[in-house]
Design an enzyme around this catalytic site. Structure first.
Site, PDB file in Angstrom:
ATOM      1  N   CYS A 122      -2.798  -2.362   6.454  1.00  0.00           N
ATOM      2  CA  CYS A 122      -2.971  -1.031   7.056  1.00  0.00           C
ATOM      3  C   CYS A 122      -4.375  -0.890   7.639  1.00  0.00           C
ATOM      4  O   CYS A 122      -4.607  -0.059   8.518  1.00  0.00           O
ATOM      5  CB  CYS A 122      -2.675   0.077   6.050  1.00  0.00           C
ATOM      6  SG  CYS A 122      -3.631  -0.013   4.543  1.00  0.00           S
TER       7      CYS A 122
ATOM      8  N   CYS B   3       0.842  -1.194   0.000  1.00  0.00           N
ATOM      9  CA  CYS B   3       0.000   0.000   0.000  1.00  0.00           C
ATOM     10  C   CYS B   3       0.877   1.243   0.000  1.00  0.00           C
ATOM     11  O   CYS B   3       1.748   1.404   0.858  1.00  0.00           O
ATOM     12  CB  CYS B   3      -0.903  -0.031   1.231  1.00  0.00           C
ATOM     13  SG  CYS B   3      -1.362   1.583   1.858  1.00  0.00           S
ATOM     14  N   GLU B   4       0.639   2.108  -0.981  1.00  0.00           N
ATOM     15  CA  GLU B   4       1.529   3.266  -1.109  1.00  0.00           C
ATOM     16  C   GLU B   4       1.260   4.328  -0.042  1.00  0.00           C
ATOM     17  O   GLU B   4       2.077   5.221   0.156  1.00  0.00           O
ATOM     18  CB  GLU B   4       1.412   3.879  -2.509  1.00  0.00           C
ATOM     19  CG  GLU B   4       0.095   4.549  -2.813  1.00  0.00           C
ATOM     20  CD  GLU B   4       0.049   5.074  -4.248  1.00  0.00           C
ATOM     21  OE1 GLU B   4       0.802   4.573  -5.095  1.00  0.00           O
ATOM     22  OE2 GLU B   4      -0.746   5.984  -4.507  1.00  0.00           O
ATOM     23  N   HIS B   5       0.149   4.235   0.650  1.00  0.00           N
ATOM     24  CA  HIS B   5      -0.144   5.240   1.673  1.00  0.00           C
ATOM     25  C   HIS B   5       0.523   4.938   3.007  1.00  0.00           C
ATOM     26  O   HIS B   5       0.847   5.851   3.756  1.00  0.00           O
ATOM     27  CB  HIS B   5      -1.656   5.362   1.884  1.00  0.00           C
ATOM     28  CG  HIS B   5      -2.380   5.792   0.653  1.00  0.00           C
ATOM     29  ND1 HIS B   5      -3.551   5.225   0.227  1.00  0.00           N
ATOM     30  CD2 HIS B   5      -2.060   6.725  -0.272  1.00  0.00           C
ATOM     31  CE1 HIS B   5      -3.937   5.799  -0.896  1.00  0.00           C
ATOM     32  NE2 HIS B   5      -3.033   6.700  -1.228  1.00  0.00           N
ATOM     33  N   HIS B   6       0.663   3.635   3.315  1.00  0.00           N
ATOM     34  CA  HIS B   6       1.213   3.270   4.625  1.00  0.00           C
ATOM     35  C   HIS B   6       2.453   2.396   4.532  1.00  0.00           C
ATOM     36  O   HIS B   6       3.019   2.023   5.562  1.00  0.00           O
ATOM     37  CB  HIS B   6       0.159   2.514   5.438  1.00  0.00           C
ATOM     38  CG  HIS B   6      -1.101   3.296   5.647  1.00  0.00           C
ATOM     39  ND1 HIS B   6      -2.208   3.150   4.837  1.00  0.00           N
ATOM     40  CD2 HIS B   6      -1.411   4.258   6.547  1.00  0.00           C
ATOM     41  CE1 HIS B   6      -3.169   3.973   5.248  1.00  0.00           C
ATOM     42  NE2 HIS B   6      -2.707   4.665   6.275  1.00  0.00           N
TER      43      HIS B   6
ATOM     44  N   GLN C  75      -5.025  -0.583  -4.586  1.00  0.00           N
ATOM     45  CA  GLN C  75      -5.697  -1.723  -5.212  1.00  0.00           C
ATOM     46  C   GLN C  75      -6.426  -1.316  -6.496  1.00  0.00           C
ATOM     47  O   GLN C  75      -6.443  -2.058  -7.476  1.00  0.00           O
ATOM     48  CB  GLN C  75      -6.671  -2.345  -4.205  1.00  0.00           C
ATOM     49  CG  GLN C  75      -7.277  -3.651  -4.704  1.00  0.00           C
ATOM     50  CD  GLN C  75      -8.186  -4.301  -3.676  1.00  0.00           C
ATOM     51  OE1 GLN C  75      -7.959  -4.146  -2.472  1.00  0.00           O
ATOM     52  NE2 GLN C  75      -9.195  -5.005  -4.131  1.00  0.00           N
TER      53      GLN C  75
ATOM     54  N   HIS D  41      -5.881  -5.697   3.477  1.00  0.00           N
ATOM     55  CA  HIS D  41      -4.875  -4.648   3.650  1.00  0.00           C
ATOM     56  C   HIS D  41      -4.390  -4.611   5.086  1.00  0.00           C
ATOM     57  O   HIS D  41      -5.189  -4.402   6.000  1.00  0.00           O
ATOM     58  CB  HIS D  41      -5.480  -3.284   3.292  1.00  0.00           C
ATOM     59  CG  HIS D  41      -5.801  -3.147   1.838  1.00  0.00           C
ATOM     60  ND1 HIS D  41      -5.127  -2.282   1.007  1.00  0.00           N
ATOM     61  CD2 HIS D  41      -6.700  -3.800   1.048  1.00  0.00           C
ATOM     62  CE1 HIS D  41      -5.612  -2.387  -0.228  1.00  0.00           C
ATOM     63  NE2 HIS D  41      -6.570  -3.298  -0.225  1.00  0.00           N
TER      64      HIS D  41
HETATM   65 ZN   LIG Z   1      -2.803   1.634   3.463  1.00  0.00          ZN
END
Ligand SMILES: [Zn+2]
Length: 220
Positions: free
Chosen positions: A182, A111-114, A152, A180
């Site tokens: 995260c 996941c590119e955010h976390h 995703q 996920h």
């Molecule tokens: Zn995430």
């Protein structure tokens, strides 16, 4: 172990890691130096992160962690160093006009955010228009897009666009089901929640019957 010797050994490890992952640096000392410099910065930053979180980065179990994390990240992102759609270019001219469905392709992504893993299965279907590719090639292509910093939704779209671009089928449908970390390990803590995304093109976008066939085969 004295510091000079220690740093030259570290330099050796990074050097190998960089040249293995970025073969183009063999021919360019400037690129090689830049990458090694970055690798050293990253390892220093992970050391600081461990310290910031409250542990001792120099204790036994953690000493090599910055290097291991860097190495792992280069594996998680191998997909940047290839064009996954190229796997599909090995095609066969066979007269098959019906749905081809590759189910349950396992993948692991980040996941590119976390920077937390998300993983699950991809189902990739298309209705050929002359060109059909090998089933294992579809799986390799999925892996190539998964091994990047991802969300995703984008992963789903990239897979269907690669099929569209290379195979020029009558229609493409991709469904991804993933969990996920995260979502599981922090924040709202829904440990069993899974996320489904889909991308439809061509016949699958136009005809509910085609989507229904895909879905019924998924549930078999
Ligand atoms: Zn995430």
């Amino acid at each position: 172990m004295n510091t000079t010797r220690e740093s030259s050994i570290m330099m050796g490890k990074e050097h190998t890691l960089i040249t293995e992952n970025f073969p183009e640096t063999f021919d360019s000392p400037m690129k090689l130096n830049k990458k090694i410099h970055q690798a050293q910065h990253v390892m220093k930053a992970f050391k600081d992160l461990i310290d910031l979180c409250g542990d001792n980065p120099d204790r036994d179990g953690l000493q090599d962690t910055p290097y291991r994390v860097l190495k792992a990240f280069l594996e998680y992102t191998e997909g940047y160093r290839e064009d996954p759609s190229l796997y599909l270019e090995k095609t066969f001219d066979i007269d098959h006009q019906e749905l081809v469905l590759v189910k349950d392709i396992e993948f692991y992504s980040m996941c590119e955010h976390h920077f937390a893993p998300f993983f699950g299965v991809a189902h990739v279907g298309y209705i050929p228009n002359l060109k059909v590719t090998g089933l294992s090639k579809v799986a390799r292509m999925v892996e190539g897009y998964a091994r990047r910093f991802q969300v995703q939704e984008r992963l789903t779209t990239q897979i269907s666009e690669a099929i569209e671009k290379v195979l020029e089928p009558k229609g493409t449908m991709v469904v991804i089901e993933a969990r996920h970390m995260c979502m599981c390990g922090r924040g709202i803590k829904k440990s069993r929640a899974s996320t489904t995304t889909s991308s439809v093109r061509g016949i699958f976008a136009d005809k509910p019957d085609a989507r229904a066939e895909f879905i019924s085969l998924l549930n078999k």
